[in-house]
Design a protein around this motif. Structure first.
Motif, PDB file in Angstrom:
ATOM      1  N   ALA A   1       5.737  -7.971  -8.382  1.00 22.02           N
ATOM      2  CA  ALA A   1       5.816  -7.585  -7.083  1.00 22.02           C
ATOM      3  C   ALA A   1       7.166  -7.010  -7.101  1.00 22.02           C
ATOM      4  CB  ALA A   1       5.321  -7.984  -5.897  1.00 22.02           C
TER       5      ALA A   1
ATOM      6  N   ASP B   1      -0.533  -1.817  -4.894  1.00 22.20           N
ATOM      7  CA  ASP B   1      -0.470  -2.597  -4.533  1.00 22.20           C
ATOM      8  C   ASP B   1       1.512  -2.896  -4.989  1.00 22.20           C
ATOM      9  OD1 ASP B   1       1.219  -4.062  -7.578  1.00 22.20           O
ATOM     10  OD2 ASP B   1      -1.036  -2.891  -7.547  1.00 22.20           O
TER      11      ASP B   1
ATOM     12  N   ARG C   1      -0.077  -8.419  -5.982  1.00 24.64           N
ATOM     13  CA  ARG C   1      -1.092  -7.355  -6.014  1.00 24.64           C
ATOM     14  C   ARG C   1      -2.659  -8.163  -6.123  1.00 24.64           C
ATOM     15  NH1 ARG C   1       1.204  -9.326 -10.400  1.00 24.64           N
ATOM     16  NH2 ARG C   1       0.177  -9.172 -12.444  1.00 24.64           N
TER      17      ARG C   1
ATOM     18  N   LEU D   1       3.033  -1.731  -1.225  1.00 25.75           N
ATOM     19  CA  LEU D   1       3.571  -2.897  -0.113  1.00 25.75           C
ATOM     20  C   LEU D   1       4.621  -2.511   0.529  1.00 25.75           C
ATOM     21  CD1 LEU D   1       1.547  -4.646   1.422  1.00 25.75           C
ATOM     22  CD2 LEU D   1       3.328  -6.126  -0.134  1.00 25.75           C
TER      23      LEU D   1
ATOM     24  N   GLY E   1      -1.108  -8.077   0.609  1.00 26.78           N
ATOM     25  CA  GLY E   1      -0.949  -7.265  -0.203  1.00 26.78           C
ATOM     26  C   GLY E   1      -1.958  -5.553   0.197  1.00 26.78           C
TER      27      GLY E   1
ATOM     28  N   SER F   1       7.915  -1.972  -3.236  1.00 29.25           N
ATOM     29  CA  SER F   1       7.286  -3.797  -2.842  1.00 29.25           C
ATOM     30  C   SER F   1       7.898  -4.534  -3.192  1.00 29.25           C
ATOM     31  CB  SER F   1       6.208  -4.134  -3.979  1.00 29.25           C
ATOM     32  OG  SER F   1       5.860  -4.850  -4.765  1.00 29.25           O
TER      33      SER F   1
END
Ligand SMILES: Nc1ncnc2c1ncn2[C@@H]1O[C@H](COP(=O)(O)OP(=O)(O)O)[C@@H](O)[C@H]1O
Ligand SMILES: O=C(O)C[C@@H](O)[C@H](O)C(=O)COP(=O)(O)O
Length: 328
Positions: free
Chosen positions: A147, A122, A18, A125, A64, A153
């Protein structure tokens, strides 16, 4: 020991995870409810580590996702300005917003953060946002625990780890435990154990290792022994003002003290520590020297207002270390 890294890579360190916004209270010694003014900085543990590393002179890249708005543009342009390659920083096309972290400074010892992280960019992703060719260009891939908190993510990090392993890029794992986006400590433990098992270097606080182990009963030695029996070669356990300890594969244990500091707030210590520690290792310093570098960097950042903007230069760290040597 000193660790050896590839010499023919475009980047020293690539961080994944992030990049967000920190809104740090400009009124000190006051609870959040009464705080009216904040200063804006780039934040997010892996972004802070990338920024800190870049300020120290490492060639740094970042993978990111940020919001496609003023905040996303601020994050990207700030990171570019300090020398981080943002070619792999993607804009969210589905309207997800970059996370916000408000900080509260009730006293130099009593600080907290309040994170707004519902469905943030974030954590959106995607695996297809991660390039194997890009990761192949790094001496170290840095992953951060947060993450792993949510899909997609989580899968993007799985993908990044898989690429790093295929490309023989060592992985550094910053546990970076933020309860805000996890469902439970049990869930966190599952993913933290997995990530630690993939990593060459693992960095976390004692409390974070307790989350990883889903247990409060283990000593530092027991924690390190378990991790060093898999892929890890170096395990760092941080203890706030009591310093940190490095455990190496060959059984070497190195203790490092924290440096005295005119503390303004406590946050930012971990990220500045990680960036300077990795900088020193990547530059061929011993684990002991890297611990000292990390501790000195953290002592500087806790005396300043931000995490990212306050990241020190090599000269500032060396000056603090020299000053400390003279005073002992
Ligand atoms: N108040 C402080 N004064 C000086 N150094 C500090 C202070 N707090 C932390 N540090 C340094 O930063 C390192 C990391 O801090 P720690 O609080 O353990 O991690 P985190 O910020 O990730 O919770 C410590 O090992 C220590 O060297
Ligand atoms: O990690 C975040 O999202 C918040 C950070 O940007 C903030 O500056 C902070 O809390 C850093 O603290 P640290 O993890 O102790 O370095």
């Amino acid at each position: 020991m000193t660790m050896t890294f590839s010499t023919d890579k475009r980047f020293d360190l690539i961080a994944v995870g992030r990049a967000c916004i920190d809104l740090n209270a400009t009124e000190y010694n006051r609870p959040m409810e009464e705080t009216m003014t904040f200063s804006k900085y780039v934040g997010g543990s892996p972004a802070n580590i990338a920024i800190g590393s870049s300020k120290l002179g490492l060639k740094t890249g970042f993978i990111g996702k940020v919001s496609d708005d003023q905040h996303g543009r601020f994050i990207q342009s700030y990171m570019e300005k300090v020398g981080v390659d943002t070619s792999q920083m993607v804009k969210d096309t589905e309207g997800h917003k970059s996370g916000l972290t408000f900080t509260e400074i009730k006293s130099p010892k009593e600080c907290s953060i309040l994170m707004y992280r519902t469905d943030v960019a974030d954590l959106n992703l995607r695996p297809e946002d991660v390039s194997e060719g890009y990761i192949a260009q790094a001496k170290i891939l840095l992953i951060s625990g947060t993450a792993l908190a949510k899909s997609p993510s989580r899968e993007a990090v799985f993908q990044a780890v898989d690429y790093a392993k295929r490309q023989n890029v060592p992985i550094a794992f910053e546990l970076d435990y933020r309860p805000y986006t996890w469902q439970s400590e049990e869930e966190t433990s599952v993913y933290y154990k997995w990530a630690a098992e993939q990593s060459t270097i693992v960095i976390g606080t004692r409390d974070e290792y307790n989350i990883l182990e889903n247990s409060e009963g283990n000593s530092d030695e027991q924690t390190a022994e378990a991790l060093l029996s898999s892929r890890a070669e170096l395990v760092i356990i941080k203890h706030g003002v009591d310093g940190s300890i490095a455990f190496e594969e060959d059984g070497t244990i190195t203790h490092a003290k924290a440096y005295p500091s005119n503390v303004l707030k406590t946050f930012g210590a971990g990220d500045s520590y990680a960036s300077a520690f990795l900088y020193a290792l990547l530059n061929g310093n011993s684990v002991r020297e890297a611990l000292q570098f990390g501790g000195a960097s953290a002592a500087i950042v806790v005396s300043k207002h931000s995490s990212s903007e306050a990241m020190p230069t090599v000269e500032e760290i060396k000056a603090l270390l020299a000053q400390h040597e003279q005073s002992v």
